[in-house]
Design a protein around this motif. Structure first.
Motif, short mmCIF file in Angstrom:
data_model
loop_
_atom_site.label_atom_id
_atom_site.label_comp_id
_atom_site.label_asym_id
_atom_site.label_seq_id
_atom_site.Cartn_x
_atom_site.Cartn_y
_atom_site.Cartn_z
N GLU A 1 -7.16 -12.02 -2.00
CA GLU A 1 -7.80 -11.53 -2.73
C GLU A 1 -8.09 -10.10 -3.22
OE1 GLU A 1 -11.00 -13.54 -3.22
OE2 GLU A 1 -10.09 -14.70 -1.52
N ALA A 2 -8.52 -9.66 -4.64
CA ALA A 2 -7.57 -9.03 -5.69
C ALA A 2 -7.94 -7.42 -5.33
CB ALA A 2 -8.37 -9.44 -6.73
N ASP A 3 -9.36 -7.64 -4.39
CA ASP A 3 -9.39 -6.20 -3.79
C ASP A 3 -8.37 -5.25 -2.41
OD1 ASP A 3 -11.62 -5.62 -5.56
OD2 ASP A 3 -12.95 -5.82 -3.92
N ASP A 4 -7.95 -6.68 -2.13
CA ASP A 4 -7.28 -6.14 -0.79
C ASP A 4 -5.56 -6.12 -1.55
OD1 ASP A 4 -5.86 -6.11 1.61
OD2 ASP A 4 -6.09 -8.53 1.58
N PHE A 5 -5.31 -7.39 -2.44
CA PHE A 5 -3.98 -6.98 -3.35
C PHE A 5 -3.70 -5.19 -3.81
CE2 PHE A 5 -1.22 -7.22 -6.80
CZ PHE A 5 -0.32 -7.46 -6.45
N LEU A 6 -4.99 -5.18 -4.34
CA LEU A 6 -5.25 -3.91 -5.21
C LEU A 6 -4.78 -2.60 -4.24
CD1 LEU A 6 -7.48 -4.41 -8.55
CD2 LEU A 6 -4.48 -3.83 -8.23
N ASN A 7 -5.70 -3.01 -3.20
CA ASN A 7 -5.75 -1.45 -1.72
C ASN A 7 -3.78 -1.78 -1.06
OD1 ASN A 7 -8.21 -0.44 -2.32
ND2 ASN A 7 -8.92 -1.83 -0.78
N LYS A 8 -3.14 -3.13 -1.00
CA LYS A 8 -1.78 -2.58 -0.65
C LYS A 8 -0.82 -2.29 -1.26
CE LYS A 8 -2.31 -5.93 3.41
NZ LYS A 8 -4.18 -5.68 3.43
N SER A 9 -1.31 -2.88 -2.81
CA SER A 9 -0.21 -2.35 -3.58
C SER A 9 -0.75 -0.34 -4.33
CB SER A 9 -0.90 -3.35 -4.88
OG SER A 9 0.13 -4.26 -4.92
N TYR A 10 -1.40 -0.15 -3.87
CA TYR A 10 -1.30 1.04 -4.25
C TYR A 10 -0.83 2.45 -2.60
CZ TYR A 10 -3.69 0.54 -8.30
OH TYR A 10 -3.87 -0.12 -10.00
N PHE A 11 -1.75 1.46 -1.81
CA PHE A 11 -0.56 2.08 -0.80
C PHE A 11 0.87 1.87 -0.78
CE2 PHE A 11 1.23 1.66 3.48
CZ PHE A 11 0.74 2.11 4.08
N LEU A 12 1.40 0.82 -1.07
CA LEU A 12 3.17 0.50 -1.11
C LEU A 12 3.75 2.04 -2.09
CD1 LEU A 12 4.05 -2.68 -1.07
CD2 LEU A 12 3.92 -0.94 0.49
N ILE A 13 2.45 2.09 -3.69
CA ILE A 13 3.00 3.19 -4.55
C ILE A 13 3.00 4.74 -3.78
CG2 ILE A 13 2.46 4.06 -7.03
CD1 ILE A 13 1.72 1.72 -7.56
N GLU A 14 1.98 5.37 -3.40
CA GLU A 14 1.78 6.59 -2.68
C GLU A 14 2.71 6.19 -1.49
OE1 GLU A 14 -1.97 6.03 -0.73
OE2 GLU A 14 -3.43 6.09 -2.93
N ASN A 15 2.93 6.11 -1.13
CA ASN A 15 4.23 5.53 0.27
C ASN A 15 5.79 5.47 -0.28
OD1 ASN A 15 2.99 6.08 2.97
ND2 ASN A 15 1.60 5.01 1.63
N ASN A 16 5.73 5.67 -1.77
CA ASN A 16 7.29 4.74 -2.23
C ASN A 16 8.11 5.44 -1.87
OD1 ASN A 16 8.34 3.54 -4.57
ND2 ASN A 16 9.12 5.71 -4.62
N ASP A 17 8.14 6.44 -1.33
CA ASP A 17 9.91 7.16 -1.60
C ASP A 17 9.81 6.75 0.53
OD1 ASP A 17 9.66 9.15 -2.74
OD2 ASP A 17 8.86 10.61 -2.03
N LYS A 18 9.13 5.94 1.16
CA LYS A 18 9.02 5.23 2.58
C LYS A 18 10.03 4.25 2.01
CE LYS A 18 5.93 7.50 5.78
NZ LYS A 18 4.21 7.93 6.04
N LEU A 19 9.40 3.44 1.39
CA LEU A 19 9.29 1.96 1.04
C LEU A 19 10.91 2.19 0.44
CD1 LEU A 19 8.87 -0.72 0.18
CD2 LEU A 19 7.99 -0.08 -1.88
N GLU A 20 11.63 3.01 -0.40
CA GLU A 20 12.83 2.76 -0.70
C GLU A 20 13.74 3.15 -0.04
OE1 GLU A 20 13.75 2.34 -3.62
OE2 GLU A 20 12.08 2.35 -4.21
N LYS A 21 12.93 4.72 1.47
CA LYS A 21 14.61 4.70 2.57
C LYS A 21 14.15 3.08 3.22
CE LYS A 21 14.83 7.41 5.98
NZ LYS A 21 15.36 6.08 7.91
#
Length: 385
Positions: A106-126
């Protein structure tokens, strides 16, 4: 004037695309609807099933107010750079909303997960760097996202591209708002026609000589059938022959081409010397590190001479494929030059002329493969409704 945009390929325009447009218009009432659409070549590294003018006409018939052609160097890139280049253009145009389809969530769940990934971008890149060994970048990214979220439902090509749109908006501090819309039924990779007539572009293309009519609006079906009557569907063998001539005979340098990495030219030379058939070439050259789409994008970028420096160009124009009276106010944007006819080229900066000329080259390459007249961008009348 309030505007929303949909970044698209419409390859071809089908019932799912119509659904997303109508949902966007129902939510964003009285907004002007823009699509930034790939030209004659799309992000998978393929020629489009029918040309950009036919697809733009279908999109206008569906209810868009303006269709803008995506520069070819943006179209032929991986999701991260495809998204970044597109968002930068839409930000300069000044759109208020970016609408896009998502899957599984659902849209809200997708957005929440997306912003979580953005907030943890350094972890994502590593994690992505750690996962790169013996994997393509796309696979490494998918695995890293799934690991961070502890959730596989996020992982689909459309969701990852949508996430990259949001990340690009965040990275450039754009004021563009986002509107995710859950897709109906079909996933992008489905290759069969569904009984509910909401089939993927992939499925429709694979059944283009079959009974596909009910899976897209009548006006889109008619554009495909008209194209069939006038031109040829492209055969990738044509591009493979050009690629082999440049690589094996001309020994054209590949090192600065978008999508290249060290050693890839020699790797592909060895396979191209042996394989006469494009499908066998792709089968042998694709592995855990290099996806089929990446190889096909590289082939086209190499043929067209699209080099890394294109990513450094600041784009300050947009090429209009179609528009109506409602969208004419966009043409008066003082921050960007619009390109509607050959005479408009004189208003462009030197780098914008380079980008435009490469778009025309790509269009002419498609024309050679399909039998469409050369320089059709200059002789074909722009669609004005």
């Amino acid at each position: 004037m309030k505007t929303f945009a949909i970044i698209s390929e419409f390859n071809p325009f089908h019932n799912g695309h119509k659904y997303i447009l109508e949902k966007s218009k129902n939510i964003l009432k009285n907004y002007t609807a823009i699509s930034l659409m790939s030209g004659d070549f799309v992000q998978r590294g393929d020629p489009s099933i029918i040309d950009k003018f036919s697809r733009a006409k279908s999109a206008m018939d569906a209810g868009f107010d303006m269709i803008i052609e995506m520069p070819i160097h943006i179209s032929l890139q991986a999701a991260e750079f495809f998204a970044k280049g597109s968002v930068i253009m839409l930000d300069k145009i000044g759109v208020d909303y970016l609408c896009f389809g998502i899957e599984n969530l659902e849209a809200d769940d997708f957005l929440n997960k997306s912003y979580f990934l953005i907030e943890n971008n350094d972890k994502l890149e590593k994690l992505t760097r750690d996962n790169l060994e013996n994997k393509s970048f796309a696979k490494a990214r998918y695995d890293s996202i799934a690991s961070l979220l502890n959730d596989d439902n996020f992982i689909s090509s459309n969701n990852i591209l949508a996430f990259e749109y949001i990340r690009a908006i965040n990275n450039i501090n754009s004021n563009i708002n986002v509107l995710p819309i859950k897709r109906i039924s079909s996933l992008n990779q489905d290759d069969y026609l569904r009984e509910d007539f909401f089939s993927s572009s992939t499925a429709i293309r694979k059944n283009i000589y079959g009974d596909y009519k009910k899976h897209l609006p009548t006006y889109s079906y008619n554009e495909i059938e008209n194209f069939k009557d006038l031109y040829n569907f492209t055969n990738y063998d044509y591009f493979y022959d050009l690629f082999k001539f440049l690589l094996l005979i001309k020994d054209k340098d590949m090192k600065n081409i978008i999508g290249y990495e060290e050693g890839l030219d020699n790797y592909l030379k060895k396979i191209a010397y042996v394989e006469k058939d494009i499908n066998l070439f792709l089968e042998r050259s694709t592995n855990k590190r290099f996806t089929t789409s990446r190889i096909k994008r590289l082939i086209l970028n190499y043929i067209l001479g699209i080099t890394q420096n294109f990513n450094d160009f600041d784009i300050n124009f947009y090429k209009v494929l179609a528009f109506n009276e409602k969208s004419q106010a966009i043409l008066r944007n003082p921050n960007l030059n619009s390109f509607l006819c050959k005479n408009d080229r004189k208003n462009l900066s030197p780098t914008d002329k380079i980008i435009l000329d490469k778009m025309i080259e790509a269009s002419n390459l498609f024309s050679l493969a399909t039998g469409r007249p050369l320089n059709f961008d200059y002789t074909n009348k722009i669609i004005k409704l």
